[in-house]
Motif scaffolding. Structure first.
Motif, short mmCIF file in Angstrom:
data_model
loop_
_atom_site.label_atom_id
_atom_site.label_comp_id
_atom_site.label_asym_id
_atom_site.label_seq_id
_atom_site.Cartn_x
_atom_site.Cartn_y
_atom_site.Cartn_z
N GLY A 236 -27.14 -47.37 -1.85
CA GLY A 236 -27.63 -46.23 -1.08
C GLY A 236 -27.08 -44.95 -1.67
O GLY A 236 -25.95 -44.92 -2.17
N LYS A 237 -27.87 -43.91 -1.65
CA LYS A 237 -27.37 -42.62 -2.11
C LYS A 237 -26.17 -42.21 -1.26
O LYS A 237 -26.19 -42.31 -0.03
CB LYS A 237 -28.47 -41.57 -2.03
N GLN A 238 -25.14 -41.72 -1.92
CA GLN A 238 -23.89 -41.45 -1.24
C GLN A 238 -24.04 -40.49 -0.07
O GLN A 238 -23.47 -40.70 1.00
CB GLN A 238 -22.86 -40.90 -2.24
N ALA A 239 -24.83 -39.44 -0.26
CA ALA A 239 -24.99 -38.45 0.81
C ALA A 239 -25.58 -39.07 2.07
O ALA A 239 -25.22 -38.69 3.19
CB ALA A 239 -25.87 -37.29 0.32
N ILE A 240 -26.50 -40.02 1.90
CA ILE A 240 -27.10 -40.67 3.05
C ILE A 240 -26.11 -41.63 3.70
O ILE A 240 -25.95 -41.67 4.93
CB ILE A 240 -28.39 -41.42 2.65
N LEU A 241 -25.43 -42.42 2.88
CA LEU A 241 -24.46 -43.37 3.41
C LEU A 241 -23.33 -42.67 4.16
O LEU A 241 -22.82 -43.19 5.17
CB LEU A 241 -23.87 -44.22 2.28
N GLU A 242 -22.92 -41.51 3.67
CA GLU A 242 -21.84 -40.76 4.34
C GLU A 242 -22.20 -40.42 5.78
O GLU A 242 -21.33 -40.39 6.66
CB GLU A 242 -21.54 -39.47 3.58
N ASN A 243 -23.48 -40.19 6.04
CA ASN A 243 -23.93 -39.77 7.38
C ASN A 243 -24.34 -40.94 8.26
O ASN A 243 -24.75 -40.73 9.40
CB ASN A 243 -25.09 -38.79 7.25
N MET A 244 -24.27 -42.17 7.74
CA MET A 244 -24.61 -43.35 8.53
C MET A 244 -23.39 -43.93 9.22
O MET A 244 -22.28 -43.87 8.69
CB MET A 244 -25.26 -44.42 7.63
N GLU A 245 -23.62 -44.50 10.38
CA GLU A 245 -22.56 -45.21 11.08
C GLU A 245 -22.62 -46.69 10.71
O GLU A 245 -23.71 -47.24 10.48
CB GLU A 245 -22.72 -45.06 12.59
N PRO A 246 -21.48 -47.36 10.64
CA PRO A 246 -21.49 -48.81 10.37
C PRO A 246 -22.15 -49.57 11.51
O PRO A 246 -22.24 -49.07 12.64
CB PRO A 246 -20.01 -49.16 10.24
N VAL A 247 -22.60 -50.78 11.21
CA VAL A 247 -23.25 -51.60 12.24
C VAL A 247 -22.41 -52.83 12.58
O VAL A 247 -22.70 -53.53 13.54
CB VAL A 247 -24.66 -52.05 11.78
N GLU A 248 -21.36 -53.09 11.79
CA GLU A 248 -20.41 -54.15 12.11
C GLU A 248 -19.01 -53.55 12.15
O GLU A 248 -18.65 -52.74 11.30
CB GLU A 248 -20.47 -55.28 11.06
N PHE A 249 -18.24 -54.00 13.13
CA PHE A 249 -16.93 -53.39 13.35
C PHE A 249 -15.85 -54.47 13.35
O PHE A 249 -16.07 -55.59 13.79
CB PHE A 249 -16.92 -52.64 14.67
N GLY A 250 -14.67 -54.09 12.87
CA GLY A 250 -13.56 -55.03 12.84
C GLY A 250 -12.67 -54.78 11.66
O GLY A 250 -12.64 -53.68 11.10
N GLY A 251 -11.93 -55.81 11.27
CA GLY A 251 -11.00 -55.66 10.16
C GLY A 251 -11.68 -55.23 8.88
O GLY A 251 -12.87 -55.39 8.70
N GLU A 252 -10.92 -54.67 8.00
CA GLU A 252 -11.29 -54.25 6.65
C GLU A 252 -12.02 -52.92 6.61
O GLU A 252 -11.84 -52.14 5.68
CB GLU A 252 -12.16 -55.33 5.96
N MET A 253 -12.87 -52.60 7.63
CA MET A 253 -13.64 -51.36 7.56
C MET A 253 -12.98 -50.23 8.36
O MET A 253 -13.50 -49.12 8.39
CB MET A 253 -15.07 -51.57 8.04
N ILE A 254 -11.83 -50.50 8.97
CA ILE A 254 -11.23 -49.47 9.81
C ILE A 254 -10.16 -48.68 9.05
O ILE A 254 -9.56 -49.17 8.11
CB ILE A 254 -10.62 -50.08 11.10
N ASP A 255 -9.96 -47.45 9.51
CA ASP A 255 -8.90 -46.60 8.99
C ASP A 255 -7.77 -46.53 10.01
O ASP A 255 -6.63 -46.90 9.74
CB ASP A 255 -9.45 -45.21 8.69
N PHE A 256 -8.11 -46.09 11.23
CA PHE A 256 -7.12 -46.01 12.31
C PHE A 256 -7.75 -46.49 13.60
O PHE A 256 -8.90 -46.17 13.89
CB PHE A 256 -6.63 -44.57 12.49
N VAL A 257 -7.00 -47.27 14.37
CA VAL A 257 -7.48 -47.78 15.65
C VAL A 257 -6.51 -47.40 16.75
O VAL A 257 -5.31 -47.70 16.67
CB VAL A 257 -7.65 -49.32 15.62
N GLY A 258 -7.03 -46.73 17.77
CA GLY A 258 -6.27 -46.46 18.98
C GLY A 258 -6.79 -47.33 20.10
O GLY A 258 -7.64 -48.20 19.90
#
Length: 409
Positions: A236-258
């Motif tokens: 995917g073009k980077q500019a488009i991917l930057e503005n998309m939200e992920p569709v799967e959540f959990g380990g590996e894709m997180i930065d910070f979790v509160g």
């Protein structure tokens, strides 16, 4: 590496089926794996097996290097500008669903248009059906010519300023017809739409340059191009991917979790939740090395020649109908056909008794079957390890099937 020697690299082909040497003509469904890929996956599990990105021990570092090294091989393979644009998935289906869920459902509104063709594999059709239902968008189809190809005139008739997404296969998995992706992308962009390319039948056979195509998304599977099953790619073009939200959540894709909120890693990892398909990526990297050594241009030329030879030989069989363009240069390496009034499953069964493996059914393209006015077809698909002798055995098997069913009926 010479094409005439390629078959020796595929150990599975050195066997008999029902007392006959195996002739594998089902590569459009999944390709066989060369020893280089098998050894790469074996070596990963024997020497480097570890999770990636998280550890600081030696195995973790080696696994991470292998995984991210494979990503860079993919980047070079399709000429993407950055590894941030290369997302590993389970395959083409997952990749397209990611776009349909993460982009289409977030950006479409009632009255917007999604444009596809009648020849699409279900993986590039059902996600758009569902996105249209969820958003109120309208799903439109580009008409096909009699030989199963599309014209830019018909493309322009369907793509309008209301069109927001155009999705199209690089090549039909039924008719083999190769689509003018670059020109369609230009028409889509002129109307403000994005272009999504299903390259499942393109990446194994044709040289791809996403910068030249200028497509916004491109998806393909490893298992159709000598890699293991379960690994795929979404570009995917980077500019488009930057503005998309992920569709799967959990380990590996997180930065910070509160307790009540979380933030995501940067590209491409924000779309790769959970333990990734590490061994599959290693195998895909080895497959890319293998195909690049042969040369994609050589592969394409080889398959065009086989398709031309196959059509010439198949047309000598009375009552056999071939679907798709007659010009082999307009199709990838497959030929789809029906024989008299014999059901394709019966044809495939007789061929299997003679050691020849072909696909029979609707090929996950039921709307196209309706357009062709058939319920199913048989399909012989070729790859680097096939030659004219394989096609001769296919033709001989079809003659046997014809004689058998003529005697029965």
């Amino acid at each position: 590496m010479m094409l005439k020697d390629i078959k020796s690299y595929f150990p599975i082909l050195n066997q008999e089926i029902n007392g006959h040497p195996l002739v594998y003509l089902d590569s459009a469904a999944t390709s066989q794996k060369p020893i280089q890929v098998i050894e790469a996956v074996k070596n990963y599990y024997e020497l480097d097996n570890s999770n990636v990105h998280r550890g600081v021990h030696s195995l973790g570092n080696r696994a991470t290097d292998a995984y991210e090294g494979a990503r860079d091989k993919v980047r070079k393979f399709i000429n993407a500008t950055s590894t941030k644009e290369i997302i590993f998935t389970r395959g083409t289906t997952t990749s397209i669903n990611l776009v349909a869920s993460g982009y289409a459902r977030q950006n479409l509104k009632e009255g917007d248009e999604i444009v596809i063709t009648y020849m699409e594999h279900h993986a590039n059709l059902i996600p758009w059906q569902q996105a249209a239902k969820a958003t109120g968008a309208v799903l439109k189809y580009i008409d096909l010519e009699a030989d199963g190809t599309i014209t830019l005139e018909n493309v322009r008739k369907q793509i309008t300023p209301n069109t927001k997404i155009v999705a199209m296969g690089m090549a039909s998995n039924v008719m083999g017809s190769i689509n003018p992706i670059k020109e369609v992308t230009q028409i889509a962009h002129e109307n403000g739409a994005i272009m999504v390319v299903d390259a499942a039948q393109g990446a194994p056979h044709l040289r791809i340059d996403v910068q030249d195509l200028d497509c916004d998304f491109l998806a393909f599977s490893g298992h159709k191009m000598c890699a293991p099953t379960g690994i795929g790619v979404l570009y995917g073009k980077q500019a488009i991917l930057e503005n998309m939200e992920p569709v799967e959540f959990g380990g590996e894709m997180i930065d910070f979790v509160g307790l009540y909120d979380a933030t995501w890693k940067e590209l491409p990892w924000k779309f790769e939740g959970g333990t990734p398909i590490i061994a599959g990526a290693v195998g895909l990297g080895a497959a890319i090395d293998f195909l690049e050594e042969i040369g994609l241009d050589n592969i394409a030329a080889h398959e065009h020649a086989l398709a031309a030879y196959a059509m010439d030989q198949l047309e000598t069989i009375d009552g056999l109908v071939i679907y798709g363009p007659r010009d082999a240069n307009k199709r990838c390496g497959l030929v789809t056909f029906n024989l008299d009034d014999v059901h394709p499953h019966d044809v495939a069964t007789v061929l299997d008794m003679n050691g020849v493996a072909v696909r029979a059914g609707h090929h996950c393209a039921q709307p196209l079957m309706k357009w062709l006015n058939v319920s199913a077809t048989a399909r012989a698909s070729f790859y680097v390890y096939n030659d004219e002798k394989d096609i001769d055995k296919l033709v001989a098997g079809l003659r046997t099937a014809k004689e058998y069913f003529n005697d029965v009926f």
